[in-house]
Scaffold this active site. Sequence first.
Site, PDB file in Angstrom:
ATOM      1  N   THR A  76     -25.934 -15.299  -7.068  1.00  0.00           N
ATOM      2  CA  THR A  76     -24.503 -15.218  -7.389  1.00  0.00           C
ATOM      3  C   THR A  76     -23.852 -16.558  -7.083  1.00  0.00           C
ATOM      4  OG1 THR A  76     -24.361 -12.848  -6.946  1.00  0.00           O
ATOM      5  CG2 THR A  76     -22.336 -14.107  -6.679  1.00  0.00           C
TER       6      THR A  76
ATOM      7  N   SER B  67     -21.320 -20.215  -8.499  1.00  0.00           N
ATOM      8  CA  SER B  67     -21.108 -21.186  -9.573  1.00  0.00           C
ATOM      9  C   SER B  67     -22.387 -21.951  -9.912  1.00  0.00           C
ATOM     10  CB  SER B  67     -19.996 -22.158  -9.183  1.00  0.00           C
ATOM     11  OG  SER B  67     -20.274 -22.761  -7.929  1.00  0.00           O
ATOM     12  N   THR B  68     -23.289 -22.133  -8.937  1.00  0.00           N
ATOM     13  CA  THR B  68     -24.563 -22.802  -9.241  1.00  0.00           C
ATOM     14  C   THR B  68     -25.442 -21.873 -10.068  1.00  0.00           C
ATOM     15  OG1 THR B  68     -24.314 -23.803  -7.048  1.00  0.00           O
ATOM     16  CG2 THR B  68     -26.378 -24.227  -8.209  1.00  0.00           C
TER      17      THR B  68
ATOM     18  N   GLY C  83     -28.015 -19.734  -5.075  1.00  0.00           N
ATOM     19  CA  GLY C  83     -27.344 -20.841  -4.398  1.00  0.00           C
ATOM     20  C   GLY C  83     -27.264 -20.596  -2.900  1.00  0.00           C
TER      21      GLY C  83
ATOM     22  N   ASP D  30     -24.532 -21.728   0.762  1.00  0.00           N
ATOM     23  CA  ASP D  30     -23.372 -22.454   1.298  1.00  0.00           C
ATOM     24  C   ASP D  30     -23.802 -23.569   2.239  1.00  0.00           C
ATOM     25  OD1 ASP D  30     -21.427 -20.675   0.063  1.00  0.00           O
ATOM     26  OD2 ASP D  30     -22.235 -19.188   1.447  1.00  0.00           O
TER      27      ASP D  30
ATOM     28  N   LYS E 267     -25.487 -17.901   3.498  1.00  0.00           N
ATOM     29  CA  LYS E 267     -25.088 -17.417   2.190  1.00  0.00           C
ATOM     30  C   LYS E 267     -23.972 -16.386   2.362  1.00  0.00           C
ATOM     31  CE  LYS E 267     -27.919 -16.446  -0.964  1.00  0.00           C
ATOM     32  NZ  LYS E 267     -26.888 -17.039  -1.848  1.00  0.00           N
ATOM     33  N   GLY E 268     -23.338 -16.057   1.242  1.00  0.00           N
ATOM     34  CA  GLY E 268     -22.286 -15.038   1.307  1.00  0.00           C
ATOM     35  C   GLY E 268     -20.896 -15.585   1.058  1.00  0.00           C
TER      36      GLY E 268
ATOM     37  N   GLY F 272     -19.714 -15.911  -1.657  1.00  0.00           N
ATOM     38  CA  GLY F 272     -19.234 -14.996  -2.690  1.00  0.00           C
ATOM     39  C   GLY F 272     -19.357 -13.540  -2.273  1.00  0.00           C
TER      40      GLY F 272
ATOM     41  N   GLU G 128     -28.180 -10.245  -2.104  1.00  0.00           N
ATOM     42  CA  GLU G 128     -28.970 -11.475  -2.250  1.00  0.00           C
ATOM     43  C   GLU G 128     -30.150 -11.491  -1.283  1.00  0.00           C
ATOM     44  OE1 GLU G 128     -25.354 -14.427  -3.723  1.00  0.00           O
ATOM     45  OE2 GLU G 128     -25.764 -14.217  -1.591  1.00  0.00           O
TER      46      GLU G 128
HETATM   47  C1  5RP Z   1     -22.719 -15.827  -2.871  1.00  0.00           C
HETATM   48  C2  5RP Z   1     -23.511 -16.966  -2.339  1.00  0.00           C
HETATM   49  C3  5RP Z   1     -23.535 -18.219  -3.153  1.00  0.00           C
HETATM   50  O1  5RP Z   1     -24.848 -18.446  -3.566  1.00  0.00           O
HETATM   51  C4  5RP Z   1     -23.027 -19.352  -2.308  1.00  0.00           C
HETATM   52  O2  5RP Z   1     -21.715 -19.032  -1.846  1.00  0.00           O
HETATM   53  C5  5RP Z   1     -22.987 -20.665  -3.109  1.00  0.00           C
HETATM   54  O3  5RP Z   1     -22.008 -20.574  -4.109  1.00  0.00           O
HETATM   55  P1  5RP Z   1     -21.792 -21.725  -5.169  1.00  0.00           P
HETATM   56  O4  5RP Z   1     -23.043 -21.852  -5.980  1.00  0.00           O
HETATM   57  O5  5RP Z   1     -20.613 -21.243  -5.989  1.00  0.00           O
HETATM   58  O6  5RP Z   1     -21.468 -23.006  -4.409  1.00  0.00           O
HETATM   59  O7  5RP Z   1     -24.132 -16.900  -1.299  1.00  0.00           O
HETATM   60  O8  5RP Z   1     -22.683 -14.763  -1.957  1.00  0.00           O
END
Ligand code: 5RP
Length: 219
Positions: free
Chosen positions: A29, A31-32, A82, A84, A94-95, A97, A103
């Site tokens: 989940t 943007s990546t 992806g 954080d 992670k998390g 999102g 995940e």
């Molecule tokens: C969602 C996640 C995402 O993979 C993480 O927040 C990275 O997000 P992005 O690719 O938008 O930078 O863990 O729960």
Amino acid sequence: MTTQDDEKRRAAYAAAEVVEDGMTVGLGTGSTVAHLLDALAARSLDVRCVSTSVATEETAQRLGIRTERFDRVERFDVAIDGADQVDGDFWLVKGGGAAHTREKIVAASADRFVVIVDGSKMVESITPPIPVELLEYGFASTVRRLVDTLGGPVEPRDVPRSPDGGVIVDYLGPVGDPAQVAAALSSTAGVIEHGLFAPDLVTSVVVARGEQVEWLHRA
Ligand code: 5RP
């Protein structure tokens, strides 16, 4: 000039190359991962995919990527997601999102878990916030016990419930040793799942810095 989003796209397109016809694929989940979905759709692969969030599911369907419910798939050849934060020992946070529970289940079910990040996600040491999903039942008590155990604040996040009904909070106190914090979170009754992913879940990290894409493989 290369933007952060350019780096996300480069990492995602590089990782998409590991996906081959016939594979079962876990889709993360964020943007990546949105770039990953574009890359997979462009290759018109014959793959079976499972999404970790409603957002990923909707985008995959719009792009013509076939998805299934997770209750009919036992394992994945590869999961790609992806993060954080990624530290030098392959600990992840992670998390961002709020999708870390699904995940983590998908990552744990994958033969290979490939993490795709832009350069800003690589860190010296893990820092807060650490996302945590809690059961609503006993919520105030669970937060109190987390604060007592971890010795730092735990704040509710202003986001909707997870698709599984959990309440999202962030642990904002010191992390120090991520293994200790992960163990404390996992052993607290009322915690559904937390966003610290241990190194043994991770196969590879694909990190893009500027125009360079580097694969880091966990030994
Ligand atoms: C969602 C996640 C995402 O993979 C993480 O927040 C990275 O997000 P992005 O690719 O938008 O930078 O863990 O729960």
